[in-house]
Design a protein around this motif. Structure first.
Motif: not given
Length: 302
Positions: A43-51, A87-97
């Protein structure tokens, strides 16, 4: 009112197949991507840096029932060249979610795409209780995310699932992945554009699934009553050499047109035990054996 599903990494193979599947079931799909992307099913695509701040805002606005996290780098080999990015794209995104769920709605269900790379290699079948022994940075980062999810699930009683994915393939795979590289080179050989396929080594043995089977497993485990972790593999067990030769046979190309750079990694084996998945989620793969190879090739040719 339609339930909302959030898919992180919607532009990749898994996000694309899942969004198509869930849109047919009537869900409202919201996609997340670090780049501006287009999806026929979201329905929608949101651009995000996943912070964390971005994710909290997104969760408050769209109120998803389930989050599927396929974001992050997915190539073990390239993780040696840019480990900080991975490391940033895997561990930090997971923890932020996970923290965004804690601060918005603890009833949200969350799926993390874990990987067989957390185990390293083994001659025995790998199950959910197998000891961890990653042998590349990608596997190390995925293991950190995997264990982080487990401790948060236990402490806060959240519905968090690690899907331990083995190789899963489809026409949406880029050529950096083995099956796509073999098929694309076979097509070029048939057209006379190139003379041979060169692969790194013939020996590594992997447990392949078709991505549609893997996505069906993911959908099933996220609709169970209790959250737990699952091995997700397809039972199509081939060495690199066997897979390449089977695909070349389908294309009616002489296997002598396959060459290898070096003959090493003889004990590089990863095979999954899906007993738990089959018993608890009542799942079984649709594409096995020759049907798996035929499905891949037909998709690539069409």
């Amino acid at each position: 009112m339609r339930e909302t599903i959030l898919i992180a990494g919607i532009s990749g193979q898994d996000g694309g197949i899942l969004s198509k599947k869930l849109s047919k079931k009537g869900y409202k799909i919201i996609g997340l991507s670090r780049k501006k992307r287009i999806s026929n099913f979201a329905k929608k695509i949101i651009k995000t840096k996943y912070n964390k701040i971005d994710l909290i805002r997104i969760l408050k606005k769209f109120k998803p029932k389930i989050i599927f996290n396929f974001a992050g780098e997915s190539n073990p080999k390239t993780s040696w060249t840019n480990p900080l990015r991975d490391e940033n794209s895997i561990t930090r995104i997971n923890l932020n979610f996970i923290n965004a769920i804690l601060e918005t709605n603890k009833k949200i269900r969350y799926f993390h795409a874990s990987t067989s790379e957390i185990f390293g290699v083994s001659k025995k079948k790998l199950n959910e209780s197998t000891s961890y022994s990653p042998n590349n940075p990608y596997g190390c980062f995925k293991l950190t995310a995997h264990l982080t999810l487990k401790v948060y699930r236990e402490k806060y009683k959240l519905f968090l699932v690690n899907g331990i994915l083995f190789n899963h393939e489809s026409e949406m795979r880029s050529e950096k992945f083995l099956s796509s590289k073999i098929i694309n080179h076979a097509r070029k050989i048939k057209k006379g554009l190139i003379k041979k396929l060169v692969l790194e080594t013939p020996y590594p043995i992997r447990d392949f699934a078709h991505a549609e089977d893997a996505i069906e497993a993911i959908y099933k485990v996220m609709n169970l009553k209790k959250a737990t972790d699952f091995i997700i593999s397809g039972g199509n067990i081939f060495s690199v050499k066997q897979l390449a030769e089977k695909i070349f046979k389908k294309f009616k190309i002489d296997k002598r047109k396959i060459e290898y750079k070096k003959y090493d990694r003889k004990n590089d084996i990863k095979i999954g035990d899906t007993s738990k998945l089959k018993k608890i989620a009542n799942w079984k793969p649709k594409y096995t054996g020759e049907k798996f190879i035929a499905k891949l090739i037909n998709e690539k040719i069409s």
